[in-house]
Design a protein around this motif. Structure first.
Motif, PDB file in Angstrom:
ATOM      1  N   GLU A 169       0.830  -1.216   0.000  1.00 49.42           N
ATOM      2  CA  GLU A 169       0.000   0.000   0.000  1.00 49.42           C
ATOM      3  C   GLU A 169       0.858   1.257   0.000  1.00 49.42           C
ATOM      4  N   ARG A 170       1.947   1.241   0.808  1.00 53.18           N
ATOM      5  CA  ARG A 170       2.840   2.406   0.861  1.00 53.18           C
ATOM      6  C   ARG A 170       3.517   2.632  -0.483  1.00 53.18           C
ATOM      7  N   GLN A 171       3.969   1.546  -1.109  1.00 54.50           N
ATOM      8  CA  GLN A 171       4.655   1.670  -2.396  1.00 54.50           C
ATOM      9  C   GLN A 171       3.711   2.161  -3.492  1.00 54.50           C
ATOM     10  N   LYS A 172       2.472   1.664  -3.467  1.00 55.96           N
ATOM     11  CA  LYS A 172       1.478   2.089  -4.456  1.00 55.96           C
ATOM     12  C   LYS A 172       1.138   3.568  -4.273  1.00 55.96           C
ATOM     13  N   GLU A 173       1.072   4.012  -3.028  1.00 56.49           N
ATOM     14  CA  GLU A 173       0.780   5.423  -2.762  1.00 56.49           C
ATOM     15  C   GLU A 173       1.858   6.331  -3.332  1.00 56.49           C
ATOM     16  N   MET A 174       3.104   5.814  -3.382  1.00 58.39           N
ATOM     17  CA  MET A 174       4.217   6.588  -3.935  1.00 58.39           C
ATOM     18  C   MET A 174       4.327   6.432  -5.451  1.00 58.39           C
ATOM     19  N   GLY A 175       3.393   5.675  -6.038  1.00 58.55           N
ATOM     20  CA  GLY A 175       3.381   5.517  -7.494  1.00 58.55           C
ATOM     21  C   GLY A 175       4.430   4.571  -8.028  1.00 58.55           C
ATOM     22  N   LYS A 176       4.920   3.684  -7.177  1.00 61.54           N
ATOM     23  CA  LYS A 176       5.967   2.759  -7.612  1.00 61.54           C
ATOM     24  C   LYS A 176       5.399   1.669  -8.527  1.00 61.54           C
ATOM     25  N   LYS A 177       6.116   1.377  -9.592  1.00 64.70           N
ATOM     26  CA  LYS A 177       5.767   0.261 -10.468  1.00 64.70           C
ATOM     27  C   LYS A 177       6.449  -0.988  -9.927  1.00 64.70           C
ATOM     28  N   ILE A 178       5.672  -2.057  -9.729  1.00 66.05           N
ATOM     29  CA  ILE A 178       6.169  -3.257  -9.054  1.00 66.05           C
ATOM     30  C   ILE A 178       6.380  -4.393 -10.047  1.00 66.05           C
ATOM     31  N   GLY A 179       7.583  -4.975 -10.019  1.00 67.50           N
ATOM     32  CA  GLY A 179       7.890  -6.192 -10.750  1.00 67.50           C
ATOM     33  C   GLY A 179       7.968  -7.352  -9.779  1.00 67.50           C
ATOM     34  N   PHE A 180       7.447  -8.504 -10.169  1.00 66.25           N
ATOM     35  CA  PHE A 180       7.299  -9.632  -9.238  1.00 66.25           C
ATOM     36  C   PHE A 180       7.764 -10.926  -9.903  1.00 66.25           C
ATOM     37  N   ALA A 181       8.512 -11.728  -9.153  1.00 63.08           N
ATOM     38  CA  ALA A 181       8.928 -13.051  -9.638  1.00 63.08           C
ATOM     39  C   ALA A 181       8.673 -14.064  -8.524  1.00 63.08           C
ATOM     40  N   PRO A 182       7.569 -14.805  -8.600  1.00 61.26           N
ATOM     41  CA  PRO A 182       7.286 -15.821  -7.584  1.00 61.26           C
ATOM     42  C   PRO A 182       8.162 -17.055  -7.792  1.00 61.26           C
ATOM     43  N   THR A 183       8.662 -17.648  -6.702  1.00 59.97           N
ATOM     44  CA  THR A 183       9.517 -18.836  -6.800  1.00 59.97           C
ATOM     45  C   THR A 183       9.128 -19.836  -5.711  1.00 59.97           C
ATOM     46  N   MET A 184       9.691 -21.034  -5.842  1.00 60.54           N
ATOM     47  CA  MET A 184       9.570 -22.022  -4.776  1.00 60.54           C
ATOM     48  C   MET A 184      10.909 -22.199  -4.060  1.00 60.54           C
ATOM     49  N   GLY A 185      11.784 -21.202  -4.190  1.00 63.12           N
ATOM     50  CA  GLY A 185      13.050 -21.250  -3.475  1.00 63.12           C
ATOM     51  C   GLY A 185      14.087 -22.108  -4.176  1.00 63.12           C
ATOM     52  N   ALA A 186      15.119 -22.536  -3.396  1.00 59.41           N
ATOM     53  CA  ALA A 186      16.287 -23.224  -3.964  1.00 59.41           C
ATOM     54  C   ALA A 186      16.807 -22.396  -5.132  1.00 59.41           C
ATOM     55  N   LEU A 187      17.073 -21.118  -4.851  1.00 66.56           N
ATOM     56  CA  LEU A 187      17.355 -20.132  -5.901  1.00 66.56           C
ATOM     57  C   LEU A 187      18.680 -20.392  -6.615  1.00 66.56           C
ATOM     58  N   HIS A 188      18.706 -20.047  -7.898  1.00 71.77           N
ATOM     59  CA  HIS A 188      19.892 -20.235  -8.733  1.00 71.77           C
ATOM     60  C   HIS A 188      19.958 -19.092  -9.735  1.00 71.77           C
TER      61      HIS A 188
END
Length: 282
Positions: A15-34
């Motif tokens: 909510e705070r980020q949206k109020e500041m007009g930030k554009k959000i990029g998202f990458a969902p994962t199941m972990g074990a990152l590489h």
């Protein structure tokens, strides 16, 4: 980097980020990152003001309880990777109760038949689980853009269809497959391969390269026969399926049409580790 372990703290942050007009990029994962995951964050960082990742091993998309049990998990290591990569502003690590407050169950979706091809034939209900968790995460994170690897090409097509069908305000981006030096597609499941298995597993990618060389030169039945022969003599590897399919419909084809785009899909067991890969045919 911010770390959120419950839905309420994430909601306040979003909510705070949206109020500041930030554009959000998202990458969902199941972990074990590489490095394959890092390539998603790098792509997101170029097109957004804020990059959020999530780590959640989703129980409803596993058909095999043993596969769920053996899926690699190391949250603390993943957090360090996220901090070190420099592309991620926040990570959401929800509890099962945040995603499934009313108990573990999947919503049933109609993905216009995409869910019935390839993986759908071998993992019934899998894409209902994928659709359920991705829709819930999209509604919680509220991203403008979301990034998924093309290694799971069918999943990418399913998620695009999910956004279309559910009218979700998210733009979906596919990111090219990130490969190890020997060509093996990077996957969290690679962690389960022994050093003795990892090197022969490069045959999966090598086979796809050969298929691309054969494309439009020999018939599809002949390509299938050659792929079968490649794996017949492999003691440590078992071919589960190989298909050449239309990139848009994912339907298997038996002939090449000039106005269509095609992709080769392959699934191989290396020991008890199930590995998937694909390649656009040029």
């Amino acid at each position: 980097m911010e770390i959120f372990r419950d839905q309420q703290s994430l909601r306040n942050y979003i909510e705070r980020q949206k109020e500041m007009g930030k554009k959000i990029g998202f990458a969902p994962t199941m972990g074990a990152l590489h490095l394959g995951h890092i390539s998603l964050y790098e792509a997101a960082e170029k097109e957004n003001d804020l990059v959020i990742s999530s780590i959640f091993v989703n129980p409803t998309q596993f058909n095999n309880p043993t596969d769920l049990e053996k899926y690699p998990r190391n949250i603390e290591k993943d957090i360090e990777i996220l901090k070190d990569c420099g592309f991620v502003d926040a990570v959401y690590i929800p509890e099962v109760s945040d995603i499934y407050p009313e108990g573990l169950s999947s919503q049933q979706y109609d993905f216009d038949g995409l869910e019935n091809e390839m993986e759908g034939k071998f993992r019934p209900g899998h894409f209902d689980g994928v659709g359920t968790v991705v829709e819930k995460l999209f509604r919680q994170v509220k991203p403008d853009n979301a990034y998924f690897g093309e290694k799971d090409y069918q999943q990418l097509a399913i998620i695009k269809k999910l956004v279309e069908k559910q009218n979700l305000p998210v733009h979906i981006h596919g990111v090219p497959i990130y490969r190890e030096k020997n060509g093996l597609a990077m996957s969290s499941r690679n962690e389960r391969l022994s050093p003795q298995q990892r090197e022969p597993a490069k045959l999966i990618h090598q086979t796809l390269v050969k298929v691309n060389d054969w494309f439009r030169i020999i018939t599809i039945p002949e390509i299938y026969r050659r792929v079968q022969e490649i794996f017949e003599d492999q003691k440590e590897m078992k071919l589960e399926y190989f298909e050449i399919a239309d990139e848009d419909t994912l339907k298997e084809t038996d002939f090449f049409y000039q106005d269509k785009k095609y992709r080769a899909f392959i699934v191989v067991f290396v020991g008890d580790v199930r590995l998937i890969d694909n390649m656009h045919l040029t």
